[in-house]
Scaffold this active site. Structure first.
Site, PDB file in Angstrom:
ATOM      1  CG  ASP A 183      -2.075   0.974   1.085  1.00  0.00           C
ATOM      2  OD1 ASP A 183      -3.230   0.506   0.977  1.00  0.00           O
ATOM      3  OD2 ASP A 183      -1.837   2.196   1.075  1.00  0.00           O
ATOM      4  CB  ILE A 184       0.795   4.276  -2.132  1.00  0.00           C
ATOM      5  CG1 ILE A 184       1.895   5.180  -2.671  1.00  0.00           C
ATOM      6  CG2 ILE A 184      -0.458   5.081  -1.810  1.00  0.00           C
ATOM      7  CD1 ILE A 184       1.596   5.756  -4.053  1.00  0.00           C
ATOM      8  N   GLY A 189     -15.512   2.987   3.623  1.00  0.00           N
ATOM      9  CA  GLY A 189     -14.126   3.404   3.436  1.00  0.00           C
ATOM     10  C   GLY A 189     -13.486   2.956   2.141  1.00  0.00           C
ATOM     11  CD  GLN A 190     -14.713  -0.621  -2.814  1.00  0.00           C
ATOM     12  OE1 GLN A 190     -15.809  -0.987  -2.394  1.00  0.00           O
ATOM     13  NE2 GLN A 190     -14.178  -1.107  -3.917  1.00  0.00           N
ATOM     14  CB  SER A 191     -10.672   5.351  -1.377  1.00  0.00           C
ATOM     15  OG  SER A 191      -9.505   4.568  -1.202  1.00  0.00           O
ATOM     16  CG  HIS A 194      -8.598  -3.184  -2.433  1.00  0.00           C
ATOM     17  ND1 HIS A 194      -9.492  -2.463  -3.196  1.00  0.00           N
ATOM     18  CD2 HIS A 194      -8.416  -2.467  -1.300  1.00  0.00           C
ATOM     19  CE1 HIS A 194      -9.819  -1.346  -2.558  1.00  0.00           C
ATOM     20  NE2 HIS A 194      -9.191  -1.339  -1.389  1.00  0.00           N
TER      21      HIS A 194
HETATM   22  P1  5GP Z   1      -9.661   1.357   0.170  1.00  0.00           P
HETATM   23  O1  5GP Z   1      -9.692   2.744   0.770  1.00  0.00           O
HETATM   24  O2  5GP Z   1     -10.364   1.349  -1.175  1.00  0.00           O
HETATM   25  O3  5GP Z   1     -10.151   0.273   1.076  1.00  0.00           O
HETATM   26  O4  5GP Z   1      -8.143   1.037  -0.090  1.00  0.00           O
HETATM   27  C1  5GP Z   1      -7.433   1.592  -1.142  1.00  0.00           C
HETATM   28  C2  5GP Z   1      -5.991   1.587  -0.751  1.00  0.00           C
HETATM   29  O5  5GP Z   1      -5.220   1.837  -1.906  1.00  0.00           O
HETATM   30  C3  5GP Z   1      -5.614   2.659   0.269  1.00  0.00           C
HETATM   31  O6  5GP Z   1      -5.100   2.055   1.453  1.00  0.00           O
HETATM   32  C4  5GP Z   1      -4.575   3.510  -0.459  1.00  0.00           C
HETATM   33  O7  5GP Z   1      -3.524   3.933   0.373  1.00  0.00           O
HETATM   34  C5  5GP Z   1      -4.101   2.575  -1.546  1.00  0.00           C
HETATM   35  N1  5GP Z   1      -3.647   3.256  -2.744  1.00  0.00           N
HETATM   36  C6  5GP Z   1      -4.233   4.312  -3.370  1.00  0.00           C
HETATM   37  N2  5GP Z   1      -3.556   4.663  -4.456  1.00  0.00           N
HETATM   38  C7  5GP Z   1      -2.492   3.808  -4.537  1.00  0.00           C
HETATM   39  C8  5GP Z   1      -1.411   3.670  -5.477  1.00  0.00           C
HETATM   40  O8  5GP Z   1      -1.284   4.390  -6.462  1.00  0.00           O
HETATM   41  N3  5GP Z   1      -0.514   2.676  -5.232  1.00  0.00           N
HETATM   42  C9  5GP Z   1      -0.629   1.847  -4.144  1.00  0.00           C
HETATM   43  N4  5GP Z   1       0.309   0.918  -4.002  1.00  0.00           N
HETATM   44  N5  5GP Z   1      -1.633   1.940  -3.253  1.00  0.00           N
HETATM   45  C10 5GP Z   1      -2.557   2.909  -3.448  1.00  0.00           C
END
Ligand code: 5GP
Ligand code: ZN
Length: 135
Positions: free
Chosen positions: A53-54, A114-116, A121
């Site tokens: 994760d970034i 919280g899905q962004s 995933h």
């Molecule tokens: P969500 O918020 O959808 O559950 O998780 C998305 C995740 O993707 C977040 O934890 C965010 O830090 C990660 N993320 C967003 N953009 C990138 C990216 O460009 N590269 C990587 N490796 N992770 C990313």
């Protein structure tokens, strides 16, 4: 085959499979899968990609994604059961390989949860105490 028919949903005659056009999905994680955006990849197999994760929220924070675009768990079907199980087993094997006895496997489904990124995933989090309930 007649190019005008390529977009049709009818069965492909034998021998025409080379003509299948797979649409490129303009999605962040699909772009990582296609190596259009760099990521620190730690595992790849036929169905799954795992990368760091970034913005890590724990010493270990990996994202376990299907290579095929699937928007969310809600968008999955019973046909995806094996894929979902595979993603969980991949996460488990990575945790075992890193000698992580405790870890959290989280999937946010929908903006309110919280899905962004709209590509299904699992977050594999480990290396610090985990509170419950999650925020
Ligand atoms: P969500 O918020 O959808 O559950 O998780 C998305 C995740 O993707 C977040 O934890 C965010 O830090 C990660 N993320 C967003 N953009 C990138 C990216 O460009 N590269 C990587 N490796 N992770 C990313
Ligand atoms: Zn995608």
């Amino acid at each position: 085959m007649d190019p005008a028919r390529r977009g049709s949903r009818g069965p492909l005659p034998a021998g025409d499979h080379k003509d299948i056009i797979i649409p490129l999905v303009d999605c962040l994680f699909c772009r990582i899968v296609r190596r259009e955006i760099p990521a620190q990849i730690v595992h790849e197999d036929e169905q799954a990609l795992v990368f760091k994760d970034i913005t890590p929220q724990a010493p270990t924070h990996l994202l376990v994604v299907p290579k095929r675009h699937l928007g969310s768990l809600s968008a999955s079907t019973d046909g995806d059961i094996a894929l979902l199980g595979h993603l969980q087993r991949v996460a488990c094997r990575l945790a075992e390989g890193a000698a992580l006895s405790s870890f959290r496997l989280v999937m946010n489904n929908g903006k309110g949860a919280g899905q962004s990124v709209d590509h299904l995933h699992y977050h594999l989090l480990a290396g610090r105490p985990m509170a419950w309930p999650p925020g």
